[in-house]
Motif scaffolding. Structure first.
Motif, short mmCIF file in Angstrom:
data_model
loop_
_atom_site.label_atom_id
_atom_site.label_comp_id
_atom_site.label_asym_id
_atom_site.label_seq_id
_atom_site.Cartn_x
_atom_site.Cartn_y
_atom_site.Cartn_z
N SER A 1 8.17 0.79 -20.67
CA SER A 1 7.52 0.40 -19.47
C SER A 1 5.82 0.45 -19.39
O SER A 1 5.17 -0.42 -18.86
CB SER A 1 7.90 1.18 -18.23
OG SER A 1 9.56 1.07 -18.21
N LEU A 2 5.39 1.65 -19.89
CA LEU A 2 4.04 1.91 -19.83
C LEU A 2 3.18 0.82 -21.00
O LEU A 2 2.12 1.00 -20.97
CB LEU A 2 3.93 3.50 -20.67
CG LEU A 2 4.13 4.61 -19.82
CD1 LEU A 2 4.09 5.85 -20.46
CD2 LEU A 2 3.20 4.65 -18.44
N LYS A 3 3.98 0.17 -21.83
CA LYS A 3 3.30 -0.82 -22.60
C LYS A 3 3.43 -1.98 -22.34
O LYS A 3 2.97 -2.97 -22.90
CB LYS A 3 3.68 -0.39 -24.14
CG LYS A 3 3.45 0.89 -24.82
CD LYS A 3 3.85 1.02 -26.09
CE LYS A 3 3.30 2.49 -26.64
NZ LYS A 3 3.79 2.67 -28.04
N ALA A 4 4.07 -2.57 -21.13
CA ALA A 4 4.49 -3.88 -21.01
C ALA A 4 3.38 -4.89 -20.79
O ALA A 4 3.55 -5.95 -20.99
CB ALA A 4 5.58 -3.76 -19.71
N PHE B 1 5.43 -3.81 -14.45
CA PHE B 1 6.92 -4.38 -14.07
C PHE B 1 6.72 -5.78 -14.01
O PHE B 1 7.52 -6.70 -14.42
CB PHE B 1 7.17 -3.96 -12.68
CG PHE B 1 8.36 -4.61 -12.09
CD1 PHE B 1 9.58 -4.12 -12.30
CD2 PHE B 1 8.23 -5.54 -11.20
CE1 PHE B 1 10.58 -4.75 -11.97
CE2 PHE B 1 9.40 -6.25 -10.83
CZ PHE B 1 10.70 -5.57 -10.97
N ALA B 2 5.45 -6.50 -13.54
CA ALA B 2 5.47 -7.86 -13.57
C ALA B 2 5.48 -8.37 -14.98
O ALA B 2 5.98 -9.69 -15.20
CB ALA B 2 4.02 -8.24 -12.65
N GLU C 1 0.80 -1.37 0.24
CA GLU C 1 -0.02 0.14 0.04
C GLU C 1 0.78 1.30 0.05
O GLU C 1 0.51 2.29 -0.63
CB GLU C 1 -0.96 -0.04 1.28
CG GLU C 1 -2.13 -1.16 1.23
CD GLU C 1 -2.79 -1.21 2.47
OE1 GLU C 1 -2.34 -0.54 3.31
OE2 GLU C 1 -3.45 -2.24 2.66
N GLN C 2 2.02 1.11 0.68
CA GLN C 2 2.65 2.20 0.97
C GLN C 2 3.63 2.58 -0.56
O GLN C 2 3.81 3.82 -0.81
CB GLN C 2 4.05 2.23 1.92
CG GLN C 2 3.48 2.20 3.13
CD GLN C 2 2.54 3.28 3.53
OE1 GLN C 2 3.19 4.33 3.84
NE2 GLN C 2 1.37 3.09 4.09
N PHE C 3 3.69 1.46 -1.26
CA PHE C 3 4.41 1.79 -2.45
C PHE C 3 3.32 1.86 -3.73
O PHE C 3 3.64 1.72 -4.94
CB PHE C 3 5.45 0.58 -3.05
CG PHE C 3 6.68 0.69 -2.23
CD1 PHE C 3 7.90 1.42 -2.28
CD2 PHE C 3 6.70 0.14 -0.86
CE1 PHE C 3 8.83 1.82 -1.75
CE2 PHE C 3 8.10 0.20 0.03
CZ PHE C 3 9.14 1.06 -0.34
N GLY C 4 2.10 2.11 -3.52
CA GLY C 4 1.36 2.39 -4.52
C GLY C 4 0.85 1.28 -5.36
O GLY C 4 0.32 1.15 -6.32
N VAL C 5 0.96 -0.06 -4.83
CA VAL C 5 0.48 -1.26 -5.38
C VAL C 5 -0.89 -1.75 -4.86
O VAL C 5 -1.20 -2.24 -3.67
CB VAL C 5 1.45 -2.38 -5.15
CG1 VAL C 5 0.86 -3.71 -5.92
CG2 VAL C 5 2.74 -2.08 -5.78
N PHE D 1 0.32 5.92 -13.86
CA PHE D 1 1.46 5.14 -13.75
C PHE D 1 2.05 4.89 -12.25
O PHE D 1 2.52 3.74 -12.12
CB PHE D 1 2.75 5.79 -14.65
CG PHE D 1 4.04 4.85 -14.56
CD1 PHE D 1 3.86 3.84 -15.28
CD2 PHE D 1 5.05 4.99 -13.88
CE1 PHE D 1 4.88 3.06 -15.56
CE2 PHE D 1 6.22 4.36 -13.99
CZ PHE D 1 6.16 3.24 -14.63
N HIS D 2 1.87 5.82 -11.37
CA HIS D 2 2.54 5.49 -9.94
C HIS D 2 1.67 4.59 -9.27
O HIS D 2 1.65 4.01 -8.24
CB HIS D 2 2.33 6.94 -9.19
CG HIS D 2 1.18 7.67 -8.95
ND1 HIS D 2 0.42 8.28 -9.83
CD2 HIS D 2 0.43 7.55 -8.06
CE1 HIS D 2 -0.92 8.73 -9.27
NE2 HIS D 2 -0.60 8.41 -8.01
N GLU D 3 0.13 4.43 -10.04
CA GLU D 3 -0.69 3.42 -9.48
C GLU D 3 -0.53 1.92 -9.98
O GLU D 3 -0.77 0.96 -9.51
CB GLU D 3 -1.94 3.62 -9.59
CG GLU D 3 -2.33 5.20 -8.67
CD GLU D 3 -3.65 5.76 -9.28
OE1 GLU D 3 -4.44 6.08 -8.11
OE2 GLU D 3 -3.84 6.00 -10.33
N ASN D 4 -0.28 2.06 -11.28
CA ASN D 4 -0.37 0.73 -12.03
C ASN D 4 1.08 -0.02 -12.63
O ASN D 4 1.35 -0.92 -13.44
CB ASN D 4 -1.11 0.79 -13.23
CG ASN D 4 -0.54 1.68 -14.41
OD1 ASN D 4 0.64 1.97 -14.40
ND2 ASN D 4 -1.40 1.80 -15.42
#
Length: 449
Positions: free
Chosen positions: A156-159, A144-145, A101-105, A136-139
């Protein structure tokens, strides 16, 4: 040696071991042609790669056995760990939910990654649409996964548009690999009555019409291997290393090189205290907004040696054999560790194999990533009895992705075997009926006499 098999696997680096053993359970005569020695002077750690493996619910018991039978594995107690500039977090520790939660996931991203394989396609697409509507700071963690283990390199935005996410929330393991372990894996295959041709050289391939008829090999048992089904576990670049005929016959003479490659440095952190504080394996990511490449993103794994860590980095393929470039990247890696751990004086023990050996000795990279358009342009000759299973086709480059691809190949060959058995049974029934009819005709002739 001229042999007739049900299935012949052209394999390297242990890729075909699980499916070979599994096909044997169907009663098939299975041969493995191991070409590892022909594909470069790689260390066992380079065979294994940077990803470790995730013990998901989809992983079969036979696949777990395959991963554990050669060398021992170590579980990472707190699971997958990521160390951002703002701090570290893990996915299976006692404080994981709070840290996420702290890291926006958020919950949507967690559900998407954690349950991806179990989700129905409709539900999966609904979650994906919701994730794409986030900032982006939320998704970023969903992207990344997807990006970390993908054979496709993109922004990164299209991964999230490519492949599947690594199952980062699953129990996480590191395999302690060795050359002896690779030999034990082949012995494991032999114990399951799979015919293994070690240290092989592929000399020829015979194709008639739309079917592969045979391959000619040179090994301890040289000769022609004929089979009804073939599995080709090599990429186009690996195939090209075998000779012009193979790339021409199977890939129309076209070699697809990856745009990016993973390379392994070995560092000595020279601080025994870190053995207790650093995770066994983690990703060190400096700036989320910058490309997840070079020294901005490092995959770090503690080796079995004291104070020694393997550091994997992703660089453009065109720089692969440029020593000055690798030295520069090495300096950036050292600086990254010095910045994160004050007072640390790390040093590089070993540069990547690509620093020591040239392309002739090493061959294609072990783990590469392709541009999306480049990957889509790979052409494979469609033949009735060959199943392609090289890294270019996997959804992820880790063991889980490899097994997912092979399970589909296994299902296809199993269907072929069921149909073959049905035809054989039908022929046998027809023969029995013909015998009965012949007996009846014989009796009629005797009665007439």
């Amino acid at each position: 040696m001229d042999s007739q098999a049900s299935v012949v696997l052209i394999s390297a680096f242990g890729r075909g071991n699980w499916i070979a053993a599994e096909l044997k359970t169907l009663g098939l005569n299975v041969h493995v042609v191991d070409l590892s020695d022909r594909l470069g002077r790689w260390a066992p750690e380079d065979w294994e790669g940077p990803f470790g493996y995730f013990q998901t619910d989809e992983l079969l018991n036979t696949q777990k056995s395959r991963l554990d039978e050669e060398d021992y594995s170590e579980v990472i107690d707190d699971g997958f760990s990521l160390w951002l500039k703002s701090g570290p977090f893990d996915l299976r520790g006692s404080h994981s939910q709070y840290l996420l939660e702290q890291f926006g996931v958020g919950k949507i991203v967690q559900e998407y990654i954690e349950n991806y394989s179990q989700l129905e396609i409709k539900k999966r697409n609904e979650l994906r649409k919701k994730i794409l509507n986030l900032q982006f700071h939320e998704n970023w963690f969903a992207h990344f996964a997807h990006a970390l283990g993908s054979p496709v390199f993109t922004q990164s935005l299209k991964a999230i548009d490519y492949g599947r996410p690594l199952p980062l929330f699953s129990p996480y393991f590191v395999r302690r690999v060795s050359r002896r372990g690779a030999e034990k894996s082949l012995e494991w295959l032999k114990s399951r009555q799979v015919q293994v041709n070690e240290r092989s050289i592929l000399k020829d391939i015979s194709i008639v019409g739309a079917n592969v008829v045979s391959v000619e090999i040179e090994s301890e048992r040289s000769g022609v291997l004929r089979a009804e089904q073939f599995i080709w576990n090599l990429s186009s670049a690996e195939t090209a290393r075998l000779g012009e005929k193979f790339i021409s016959e199977l890939f129309f003479g076209e070699v697809c090189k990856p745009a990016w490659v993973w390379m392994r440095y070995r560092l000595d952190l020279a601080n025994p205290d870190l053995n207790e504080t650093l995770p066994m394996k983690f990703v060190l990511l400096e700036d989320l907004a910058l490309p997840w490449t070079h020294a901005n993103m490092l995959m770090v794994q503690k080796t079995a040696s004291h104070d020694s860590y393997d550091v994997w980095v992703r660089i453009p393929e065109v720089h692969r054999f440029q020593k000055s470039y690798m030295v520069e990247i090495g300096e950036q890696i050292l600086e990254r560790f010095k910045t994160r751990i004050l007072g640390l004086q790390p040093r590089i023990v070993d540069y990547p194999q690509d620093y020591t050996y040239g392309e002739l000795a090493l061959g294609p990279p072990r783990f590469g990533q392709y541009d999306p358009e480049q990957k889509d342009r790979i052409r494979r000759r469609r033949l009735m009895n060959i199943h392609y299973g090289g890294p270019e086709l996997w959804e992820t480059l880790d063991w889980n992705g490899q097994f997912q691809d092979q399970m589909q190949i296994f299902a296809n060959i199993k269907s072929w075997k069921v149909e073959l058995d049905r035809k054989i049974e039908k022929m046998q029934i027809a023969k029995e009926r013909e015998k009965e009819r012949e007996k009846e005709r014989e009796k009629e002739r005797e009665n007439n006499d």
